[in-house]
Write a protein that holds these residues in place. Structure first.
Motif, PDB file in Angstrom:
ATOM      1  N   ASP A 128       0.877  -1.178   0.082  1.00  0.00           N
ATOM      2  CA  ASP A 128       0.194  -0.083   0.015  1.00  0.00           C
ATOM      3  C   ASP A 128       0.897   1.449  -0.014  1.00  0.00           C
ATOM      4  N   ILE A 129       0.746   1.946  -0.985  1.00  0.00           N
ATOM      5  CA  ILE A 129       1.750   2.965  -1.175  1.00  0.00           C
ATOM      6  C   ILE A 129       1.491   4.148  -0.513  1.00  0.00           C
ATOM      7  N   SER A 130       0.297   4.406   0.143  1.00  0.00           N
ATOM      8  CA  SER A 130       0.021   5.241   1.119  1.00  0.00           C
ATOM      9  C   SER A 130       0.527   5.342   2.794  1.00  0.00           C
ATOM     10  N   SER A 131       1.024   4.212   2.910  1.00  0.00           N
ATOM     11  CA  SER A 131       1.708   3.876   4.089  1.00  0.00           C
ATOM     12  C   SER A 131       2.975   4.048   4.190  1.00  0.00           C
ATOM     13  N   ILE A 132       3.669   4.375   5.385  1.00  0.00           N
ATOM     14  CA  ILE A 132       5.069   4.770   5.576  1.00  0.00           C
ATOM     15  C   ILE A 132       5.782   3.401   5.306  1.00  0.00           C
ATOM     16  N   VAL A 133       6.988   3.750   4.454  1.00  0.00           N
ATOM     17  CA  VAL A 133       7.906   2.709   4.280  1.00  0.00           C
ATOM     18  C   VAL A 133       9.288   3.099   4.629  1.00  0.00           C
ATOM     19  N   LEU A 134      10.176   2.305   5.281  1.00  0.00           N
ATOM     20  CA  LEU A 134      11.358   2.674   5.563  1.00  0.00           C
ATOM     21  C   LEU A 134      12.327   1.400   4.712  1.00  0.00           C
ATOM     22  N   VAL A 135      13.350   1.901   4.119  1.00  0.00           N
ATOM     23  CA  VAL A 135      14.139   1.047   3.521  1.00  0.00           C
ATOM     24  C   VAL A 135      15.669   1.130   4.092  1.00  0.00           C
ATOM     25  N   SER A 136      16.060   0.455   4.800  1.00  0.00           N
ATOM     26  CA  SER A 136      17.647   0.535   5.151  1.00  0.00           C
ATOM     27  C   SER A 136      18.443  -0.476   4.725  1.00  0.00           C
ATOM     28  N   SER A 137      19.550  -0.713   5.217  1.00  0.00           N
ATOM     29  CA  SER A 137      20.508  -1.627   4.840  1.00  0.00           C
ATOM     30  C   SER A 137      20.059  -2.939   5.500  1.00  0.00           C
ATOM     31  N   GLU A 138      19.304  -2.907   6.786  1.00  0.00           N
ATOM     32  CA  GLU A 138      18.749  -4.110   7.365  1.00  0.00           C
ATOM     33  C   GLU A 138      17.623  -4.778   6.565  1.00  0.00           C
ATOM     34  N   GLY A 139      16.969  -4.112   5.781  1.00  0.00           N
ATOM     35  CA  GLY A 139      15.617  -4.647   5.279  1.00  0.00           C
ATOM     36  C   GLY A 139      14.589  -3.344   4.999  1.00  0.00           C
ATOM     37  N   ALA A 140      13.552  -3.870   4.434  1.00  0.00           N
ATOM     38  CA  ALA A 140      12.280  -3.029   4.563  1.00  0.00           C
ATOM     39  C   ALA A 140      11.324  -3.060   5.221  1.00  0.00           C
ATOM     40  N   TYR A 141      10.738  -2.030   6.011  1.00  0.00           N
ATOM     41  CA  TYR A 141       9.719  -2.244   6.837  1.00  0.00           C
ATOM     42  C   TYR A 141       8.623  -1.174   6.432  1.00  0.00           C
ATOM     43  N   ILE A 142       7.317  -1.503   6.822  1.00  0.00           N
ATOM     44  CA  ILE A 142       6.176  -0.849   6.685  1.00  0.00           C
ATOM     45  C   ILE A 142       5.366  -0.706   8.007  1.00  0.00           C
ATOM     46  N   LYS A 143       4.508   0.155   8.142  1.00  0.00           N
ATOM     47  CA  LYS A 143       3.716   0.484   8.940  1.00  0.00           C
ATOM     48  C   LYS A 143       4.396   0.715  10.372  1.00  0.00           C
ATOM     49  N   SER A 144       3.868  -0.065  11.416  1.00  0.00           N
ATOM     50  CA  SER A 144       4.364   0.062  12.868  1.00  0.00           C
ATOM     51  C   SER A 144       5.989  -0.346  12.757  1.00  0.00           C
ATOM     52  N   ASP A 145       6.203  -1.387  12.099  1.00  0.00           N
ATOM     53  CA  ASP A 145       7.662  -1.629  11.819  1.00  0.00           C
ATOM     54  C   ASP A 145       8.674  -0.582  11.607  1.00  0.00           C
ATOM     55  N   ALA A 146       7.917   0.287  10.661  1.00  0.00           N
ATOM     56  CA  ALA A 146       8.786   1.248  10.087  1.00  0.00           C
ATOM     57  C   ALA A 146       8.719   2.371  11.160  1.00  0.00           C
ATOM     58  N   ILE A 147       7.796   2.733  11.907  1.00  0.00           N
ATOM     59  CA  ILE A 147       7.804   3.680  12.882  1.00  0.00           C
ATOM     60  C   ILE A 147       8.783   2.937  14.004  1.00  0.00           C
ATOM     61  N   LEU A 148       8.674   2.069  14.626  1.00  0.00           N
ATOM     62  CA  LEU A 148       9.336   1.577  15.464  1.00  0.00           C
ATOM     63  C   LEU A 148      11.059   1.575  15.084  1.00  0.00           C
ATOM     64  N   LYS A 149      11.659   1.226  13.967  1.00  0.00           N
ATOM     65  CA  LYS A 149      12.784   1.218  13.528  1.00  0.00           C
ATOM     66  C   LYS A 149      13.257   2.870  13.429  1.00  0.00           C
ATOM     67  N   ILE A 150      12.408   3.708  12.937  1.00  0.00           N
ATOM     68  CA  ILE A 150      12.823   5.169  12.853  1.00  0.00           C
ATOM     69  C   ILE A 150      12.864   5.682  14.228  1.00  0.00           C
ATOM     70  N   THR A 151      11.992   5.272  15.112  1.00  0.00           N
ATOM     71  CA  THR A 151      12.021   5.642  16.630  1.00  0.00           C
ATOM     72  C   THR A 151      13.469   5.280  17.316  1.00  0.00           C
ATOM     73  N   GLU A 152      13.969   4.084  16.836  1.00  0.00           N
ATOM     74  CA  GLU A 152      15.048   3.625  17.393  1.00  0.00           C
ATOM     75  C   GLU A 152      16.601   4.372  16.754  1.00  0.00           C
ATOM     76  N   ALA A 153      16.258   4.695  15.588  1.00  0.00           N
ATOM     77  CA  ALA A 153      17.564   5.516  14.838  1.00  0.00           C
ATOM     78  C   ALA A 153      17.332   6.976  15.239  1.00  0.00           C
ATOM     79  N   LEU A 154      16.207   7.568  15.560  1.00  0.00           N
ATOM     80  CA  LEU A 154      16.563   8.878  15.657  1.00  0.00           C
ATOM     81  C   LEU A 154      16.278   9.235  17.347  1.00  0.00           C
ATOM     82  N   THR A 155      16.538   8.190  18.235  1.00  0.00           N
ATOM     83  CA  THR A 155      16.096   8.586  19.593  1.00  0.00           C
ATOM     84  C   THR A 155      17.309   9.572  19.963  1.00  0.00           C
ATOM     85  N   PRO A 156      16.765  10.750  20.646  1.00  0.00           N
ATOM     86  CA  PRO A 156      17.836  11.489  21.390  1.00  0.00           C
ATOM     87  C   PRO A 156      18.395  10.826  22.602  1.00  0.00           C
ATOM     88  N   ARG A 157      19.574  11.014  23.034  1.00  0.00           N
ATOM     89  CA  ARG A 157      20.293  10.272  23.970  1.00  0.00           C
ATOM     90  C   ARG A 157      19.490  10.517  25.476  1.00  0.00           C
TER      91      ARG A 157
END
Length: 90
Positions: free
Chosen positions: A1-30
């Motif tokens: 579904d192109i209307s959903s969030i998609v994250l593509v990284s060196s680890e793989g491709a993620y959609i929906k809640s998996d993408a949000i959680l991976k982005i949260t992990e990567a962008l978390t301030p200390r």
């Protein structure tokens, strides 16, 4: 579904809640403990439930946050190459 969030990284491709959680992990301030919370969410909450919650928020996002014609985070075009072209999305 192109209307959903998609994250593509060196680890793989993620959609929906998996993408949000991976982005949260990567962008978390200390100073915020969101990285461990995101990891726990992936382990403790089944994907089907996480995606149901994601869909509920996504379907109501304009009511919750308003609607704009441009990306709020890319006013200067710095990240333009990271977004799917509108012609491809429709």
């Amino acid at each position: 579904d192109i209307s959903s969030i998609v994250l593509v990284s060196s680890e793989g491709a993620y959609i929906k809640s998996d993408a949000i959680l991976k982005i949260t992990e990567a962008l978390t301030p200390r100073f915020l403990p969101t990285k461990p919370v995101a990891k726990l969410g992936q382990i403790l909450i089944p994907r089907i439930l996480r995606d149901l919650i994601y869909d509920r928020v996504a379907n109501n996002r304009y009511r919750l946050m308003g609607k704009r014609d441009v990306c709020r985070f890319d006013s200067d075009g710095e990240f333009e190459d990271r977004f799917v072209n509108d012609d491809l999305a429709y």
